[in-house]
Design an enzyme around this catalytic site. Structure first.
Site: not given
Length: 315
Positions: A99, A101
């Site tokens: 991922d 963020d």
């Protein structure tokens, strides 16, 4: 227990040395709970230790993890306890997906954008609920992007990129994985301009994220173009990457912090919840709550000396 289900338990201390007293205490808890004996231990660093088991009563890693969950929770403030298969795929990761963020970078990009539109508190509230798996990610993204309507974004991309801070330890982690032959990907529920930027900075092989729609004046319309990159998309893409790179699914790993990372963790060979929301930590295969993502290399079985040797060869 079958050979493929041999277990290793890794202890990773938070920020300080792993004390002999804590190791002894946890070792007793493990032996008593699992009704087994510790066969051997292997120091990975002064903060991390592998524990190898034999004659375990539980038949699967998942069952073993469940039995140990009270100790994992009780000690979560000072040490991470990771339970996994001790097989050829532990260190031999061929596809590792991240991922972006709050994982590869410290920030949530949509909140940085929202600050320019004076809607940061509203966006952050929706983000927190989505990352904790309380609301559907697609709907949360639509709600957040709608709040950005009218913002002239095209002139802000470079300014926002300059504010992105890569998480401590990410450079070292990615250098080792790349040197060892792993294909690296960022799959983000954020936006492609920033995911591509981070992928280039870290020399990743793949970047996939959402695209914000703009009008002819460079202003956001409050909509997202095309299919939304959500949890299901991340899971499907991870499997596609395994097929593309001829990687056994068992040799893949997903690293993330939010509820929309759990589907990919469930289909991957392994999953790491990085300083994640509480519900995500409980649902993920393992949690890592230290201050450096480099510590994921201990989960994969690397010692400090191996890490330093691989990094030095690449410099």
């Amino acid at each position: 227990m079958t050979n493929s289900e041999k277990i290793v338990i890794t202890l990773i201390a938070h920020g300080s040395k792993l004390s002999a007293e804590l190791v002894q205490q946890l070792s007793r808890d493990i032996e008593n709970t699992l009704r087994c004996q510790i066969k051997d231990t292997k120091p990975l660093s002064d903060r991390a230790l592998d524990i190898y088991l034999e004659d375990v009563v539980s038949s699967t890693v998942e069952e073993t993890r469940g039995l140990l969950s009270p100790f994992i929770e009780a000690n979560s403030e000072i040490v991470d306890i990771i339970v996994q298969r001790n097989d050829q795929y532990r260190k031999n990761k061929k596809v590792v997906v991240f991922d972006m963020d709050s994982t590869l970078i410290y920030q949530e990009v949509i909140e940085l954008i929202a600050a320019y539109a004076d809607v940061e508190p509203q966006v952050k509230a929706i983000t927190d609920r989505a990352m904790n798996n309380e609301i559907d990610f697609k709907e949360s993204l639509r709600e957040r992007v709608a709040l950005l309507e009218g913002l002239k974004i095209d002139t802000l991309y470079d300014e926002i990129k300059g504010k992105l801070k890569i998480t401590k330890g990410v450079h070292e982690l990615c250098k080792v994985l790349s040197a060892e032959g792993s294909k690296l990907a960022v799959l983000s529920g954020g936006f492609i301009q920033f995911a591509s930027f981070i992928a280039k900075e870290l020399k990743f092989d793949v970047a996939k994220a959402n695209t914000l729609e703009m009008d002819t004046e460079g202003k956001l319309t409050g909509k997202v173009l095309g299919d939304i990159v959500d949890g299901q998309c991340k899971a499907e893409t991870l499997l596609e990457l395994c097929e593309k790179y001829q990687c056994p699914v068992e040799a893949s790993c997903m690293v993330g912090d939010g509820g929309n990372d759990l589907p990919a963790m469930s289909v991957a060979g392994f999953g790491i919840a990085w300083n994640a929301k509480p519900r995500v930590q409980k649902a993920a295969p393992c949690r890592l709550n230290t201050d450096s993502l480099r510590d994921a290399l201990y989960i994969f079985g690397y010692t400090d000396s191996e890490i330093e040797s691989i990094i030095s060869k690449g410099n």
